[in-house]
Motif scaffolding. Structure first.
Motif, PDB file in Angstrom:
ATOM      1  N   LEU A  53       0.835  -1.201   0.000  1.00  0.00           N
ATOM      2  CA  LEU A  53       0.000   0.000   0.000  1.00  0.00           C
ATOM      3  C   LEU A  53       0.866   1.247   0.000  1.00  0.00           C
ATOM      4  N   TRP A  54       1.827   1.251   0.933  1.00  0.00           N
ATOM      5  CA  TRP A  54       2.716   2.408   1.061  1.00  0.00           C
ATOM      6  C   TRP A  54       3.513   2.622  -0.222  1.00  0.00           C
ATOM      7  N   PHE A 122      -9.312   1.188   8.138  1.00  0.00           N
ATOM      8  CA  PHE A 122      -9.058   0.507   6.881  1.00  0.00           C
ATOM      9  C   PHE A 122      -8.307   1.429   5.945  1.00  0.00           C
ATOM     10  N   PHE A 123      -7.328   0.881   5.236  1.00  0.00           N
ATOM     11  CA  PHE A 123      -6.671   1.642   4.181  1.00  0.00           C
ATOM     12  C   PHE A 123      -7.040   0.997   2.854  1.00  0.00           C
ATOM     13  N   ILE A 124      -7.214   1.831   1.840  1.00  0.00           N
ATOM     14  CA  ILE A 124      -7.669   1.307   0.556  1.00  0.00           C
ATOM     15  C   ILE A 124      -6.589   1.497  -0.498  1.00  0.00           C
ATOM     16  N   GLY A 208      -0.559 -11.112   0.745  1.00  0.00           N
ATOM     17  CA  GLY A 208      -0.828  -9.829   1.390  1.00  0.00           C
ATOM     18  C   GLY A 208      -1.260  -8.776   0.391  1.00  0.00           C
ATOM     19  N   LEU A 209      -0.545  -8.687  -0.723  1.00  0.00           N
ATOM     20  CA  LEU A 209      -0.884  -7.676  -1.736  1.00  0.00           C
ATOM     21  C   LEU A 209      -2.305  -7.899  -2.265  1.00  0.00           C
ATOM     22  N   PHE A 210      -2.590  -9.162  -2.677  1.00  0.00           N
ATOM     23  CA  PHE A 210      -3.905  -9.405  -3.288  1.00  0.00           C
ATOM     24  C   PHE A 210      -5.030  -9.316  -2.266  1.00  0.00           C
ATOM     25  N   LEU A 211      -4.766  -9.777  -1.032  1.00  0.00           N
ATOM     26  CA  LEU A 211      -5.793  -9.651   0.012  1.00  0.00           C
ATOM     27  C   LEU A 211      -6.068  -8.187   0.289  1.00  0.00           C
ATOM     28  N   GLY A 212      -4.973  -7.386   0.364  1.00  0.00           N
ATOM     29  CA  GLY A 212      -5.148  -5.960   0.603  1.00  0.00           C
ATOM     30  C   GLY A 212      -5.963  -5.308  -0.494  1.00  0.00           C
ATOM     31  N   MET A 213      -5.743  -5.781  -1.756  1.00  0.00           N
ATOM     32  CA  MET A 213      -6.490  -5.203  -2.866  1.00  0.00           C
ATOM     33  C   MET A 213      -7.958  -5.594  -2.828  1.00  0.00           C
ATOM     34  N   TYR A 218      -6.063  -3.725   6.952  1.00  0.00           N
ATOM     35  CA  TYR A 218      -6.348  -3.437   8.362  1.00  0.00           C
ATOM     36  C   TYR A 218      -5.544  -4.422   9.210  1.00  0.00           C
ATOM     37  N   PRO A 219      -5.324  -4.102  10.509  1.00  0.00           N
ATOM     38  CA  PRO A 219      -4.387  -4.909  11.311  1.00  0.00           C
ATOM     39  C   PRO A 219      -4.784  -6.378  11.463  1.00  0.00           C
TER      40      PRO A 219
END
Lengths: 300, 293
Positions: A53-54, A122-124, A208-213, A218-219
C-alpha cells in the motif's frame, strides 16, 4: 436463474479457495520442515499488505513493481522473524509447543502494534487493475481473485521447480524428513531453514498484496491464516498438494454454507470438519487421494 | 478502601482464579488450551441468565455453571484430548469460538451480541478472596501429590508416562475438567462483578492473557503464576494503559520470556512456610554471629 446463482456461488467459492491456497502453501512449507504451526505467517501477510500500500501510493507504480516489493519484503520479514523468534528456541532445543506459542505471540504483537500505531482503520489501495470485475452472462468474476488464482498457480509452479530441480530444493526436501541427518551430511541447516522461511514469506507477500487489494488493509488481515491452518490440516499435515486441494474444498464449502444455511454456522462447520479429519483421517485429503502424506516429497 | 481499588482487586482475584485453572492445564500437564474462555463464558452466562430469566440466586447459578461446564468439558475433552500439541490448542480455540457464536446466534435467549443486562453486583472482595484461597489450596495440593507428579510425567514424556502405568487419557481428562470448573467459577464471578456481560468478553485476547501469565511466571511454579497474575493484571490498571498497548506489552513480554528464559521468571521456585522459617532462623544466626564478632 437458480443454476446461475449456483454457478456464481461456485465461482465465489473457487476465488475464496485460491486465497486460502496461497496462504496454506506458505504455511505448510514451514510446517513440513520445522513441524510447528507458524502463526506469524499471518502477520507477514498483514505487514506485506501495508508495505504494498505504502509503496504503490508513494511511488505511484503499477501492479508488477508492487508485487515484486511485496515478495522481497515478505520474504525478508519472515527470515527476520525466524532469526529473532525461532532460532534461539531451536538452538536450545526447546519443545515444539514453544515455537508455536512464540509464533502466536509475534503475530499478536505485530497486529496490536499496528493497531496502536495506525488505529484500527481501513486503508484502501488505489486501483492497480483496470477493471475490478468481469460480467459474463449474468455472472460476476472478480478480476483480483482471478489474478490471485493466476499468481497462486505461477508461484506454486516456481515452488515445485525449486523443490524438485535445484540443489537447495533437494536440501529442503531432505530437511523435511529429518533435520539432524542432513546436518551430519554437510548441509547447512540454518541456511535451508532461512531459505524456506524466505519462500514462505514471499508467498505471504503475494497473498498480502492481493488480500489488501480485495479486502482493504487493516491490522487483523492476518487472521485469515486460521483458515489456512484448517486447510493445511484437512489437506494432510505438511503436504503441499493436499493443502491446495483442501483450500479449494474449504472455500467452496464455506461459500455454500454461507449462501444456503447462514454465515453464523460457517466457522463451526469448518472447525468440525477439521476435528473430524484429525480424529479419523489424520493423513487428510492427501491420504484419501493416495498422495503420500507428511512431507513435501510427494508430487502435486 | 476506595471503591476503585476494591473493584480492581475483585477483577484481579477473578483473573487469578482463571489463571489457576490455566496453570493446572498448561503449566503442569502441558496442554496448551484456548478453551478456558469458553468455560468462563459458560459460567458467566449460566449465572447471569439464571438470575435474569429464572430469578435464581448467585450460588445456584454458579453451581449450574459448574455442572454445564463439566458436561460440555466431558464431551469436548473426550474428542480433543486425543489430539497433539498444536492441534489440541487449535481445536480448543474452535470450541471457544463455537461457544461465542452459539451465544450470539441464540439471541432470543442469550441476548445475542447485545449481551445480558441487569445483573446485580453482588460479588464482594471477601467472597472472591475466599474462593481464590480455596482454589489455591486445591491447586497446591494437586501439584505436590501423586496427581501433580502424574501431570509432570505426562508433560515431559507421554509415552514413558503410559509405560509407567499412568492412564494418560483419563488423567488428562480429569485435569481438563478440573480446569473447566476453575474457568466456570471465574466466569460466574465475573458476571456478578460487572453487571453486564457480552460474548466478546470471552475472546481470544483473554485466552492469550491467561497463557502469557502462566508462561511469564514459569510453567513449573505456582508462586510464579500467581505473582505474574497479580503483576500483569494490576500494573496496566495502575499505569492506565489503553487496551492496544496492553496487548502489545503482554505479547512482547511473552516473546522475550520464551526466547531468553523459557522456564519463566520463577523457574521451579515455590514459596513455602519452611523456607521462610529457615530464612528467618539463618538471619537470626547471622546477626547473632555478627554480634559475637
Amino acid at each position: 436463474m437458480v443454476k446461475c446463482l449456483l454457478l456464481q456461488q461456485i465461482i465465489n467459492g473457487l476465488s475464496l479457495g485460491s486465497v486460502y491456497a496461497l496462504i496454506a502453501v506458505g504455511f505448510a512449507l514451514v510446517f513440513s520442515i520445522l513441524k510447528f504451526s507458524n502463526f506469524s505467517h499471518g502477520s507477514v501477510i498483514m505487514l506485506s499488505a501495508y508495505l504494498g500500500l505504502w509503496f504503490s501510493n508513494n511511488f505511484n507504480v503499477g501492479l508488477l513493481p508492487t508485487l515484486l516489493v511485496c515478495i522481497l519484503g515478505g520474504g525478508t520479514l519472515a527470515v527476520i522473524i525466524e532469526k529473532i523468534g525461532f532460532k534461539p528456541i531451536r538452538d536450545k532445543e526447546g519443545p515444539l509447543i514453544y515455537l508455536f506459542v512464540v509464533s502466536i505471540a509475534i503475530s499478536m504483537f505485530l497486529q496490536y502494534l499496528m493497531t496502536a500505531l495506525l488505529g484500527g482503520r481501513f486503508f484502501i489501495y488505489k486501483p492497480l487493475l483496470k477493471t475490478s470485475a468481469w460480467r459474463v452472462a449474468g455472472l460476476t468474476i472478480p478480476v483480483v481473485n482471478l489474478a490471485m488464482l493466476g499468481a497462486s498457480v505461477i508461484a506454486l509452479a516456481i515452488l515445485l521447480y525449486v523443490l524438485y530441480r535445484t540443489t537447495i530444493g533437494i536440501a529442503i526436501r531432505a530437511a523435511s524428513t529429518d533435520l539432524f541427518t542432513p546436518n551430519l551430511l554437510g548441509i547447512n541447516i540454518d541456511l535451508v531453514v532461512s531459505v524456506t522461511f524466505f519462500i514462505s514469506g514471499a508467498l505471504a507477500g503475494i497473498s498480502g498484496l492481493f488480500l489488501g487489494m480485495s479486502l482493504n488493509v487493516y491490522p487483523q488481515l492476518g487472521g485469515l491464516v486460521m483458515k489456512a491452518f484448517i486447510a493445511t490440516v484437512i489437506g494432510g499435515l505438511g503436504s503441499l498438494g493436499g493443502a491446495v486441494i483442501a483450500s479449494f474444498m474449504l472455500g467452496l464449502l464455506e461459500t455454500m454454507i454461507t449462501a444456503y444455511i447462514g454465515g453464523a454456522v460457517t466457522p463451526m462447520v469448518s472447525f468440525a470438519v477439521m476435528i473430524l479429519f484429525l480424529l479419523f483421517k489424520p493423513e487428510g485429503v492427501a491420504g484419501l487421494l493416495g498422495l503420500s502424506s507428511g512431507t513435501t516429497t510427494q508430487k502435486l | 478502601m476506595s471503591s476503585y481499588l476494591t473493584s480492581v482487586l475483585i477483577f484481579t482475584g477473578i483473573n487469578l482464579i482463571a489463571v489457576l485453572g490455566m496453570f493446572l492445564l498448561m503449566g503442569l500437564t502441558g496442554l496448551l488450551s484456548f478453551g478456558q474462555v469458553g468455560f468462563m463464558a459458560i459460567g458467566a452466562y449460566a449465572a447471569a441468565l439464571g438470575y435474569t430469566k429464572f430469578g435464581l440466586p448467585f450460588g445456584i447459578g454458579l453451581l449450574i455453571g459448574i455442572v454445564i461446564s463439566l458436561l460440555v468439558g466431558l464431551v469436548i475433552g473426550t474428542v480433543t484430548l486425543k489430539l497433539k500439541n498444536d492441534y489440541f490448542a487449535l481445536a480448543t480455540y474452535g470450541f471457544s469460538e463455537v461457544i461465542k457464536n452459539v451465544l450470539i446466534y441464540f439471541s432470543s435467549f442469550t441476548g445475542g451480541s447485545m449481551g445480558v443486562f441487569g445483573i446485580p453486583a453482588s460479588v464482594t472482595l471477601p467472597l472472591v478472596a475466599v474462593i481464590f484461597l480455596v482454589g489455591l489450596v486445591i491447586t497446591r495440593n494437586f501439584k505436590v501429590t501423586k496427581l501433580g507428579r502424574n501431570s509432570l510425567a505426562i508433560r515431559n514424556d507421554e509415552l514413558a508416562a503410559q509405560v509407567m502405568g499412568i492412564n494418560v487419557f483419563k488423567h488428562k481428562l480429569s485435569v481438563f475438567l478440573l480446569s473447566a470448573v476453575f474457568g466456570s467459577v471465574a466466569g460466574s464471578l465475573l458476571a456478578f462483578a460487572t453487571y453486564y456481560i457480552e460474548p466478546n468478553l470471552f475472546d481470544w485476547n483473554r485466552s492469550i492473557s491467561l497463557i502469557v501469565i502462566v508462561f511469564f511466571g514459569g510453567i513449573n511454579s505456582l508462586t510464579g503464576a500467581v505473582t505474574a497474575g497479580l503483576a500483569l493484571t494490576l500494573l496496566p490498571e495502575v499505569l492506565h494503559f489503553g487496551a492496544e498497548w496492553r496487548m502489545v506489552i503482554y505479547t512482547f513480554i511473552i516473546i522475550v520470556t520464551m526466547i531468553f528464559r523459557p522456564t519463566g521468571l520463577f523457574g521451579r521456585w515455590e514459596i513455602s512456610g519452611r523456607q521462610m522459617m529457615d530464612w528467618f532462623r539463618n538471619r537470626g544466626q547471622r546477626s547473632a554471629a555478627r554480634g559475637r564478632g
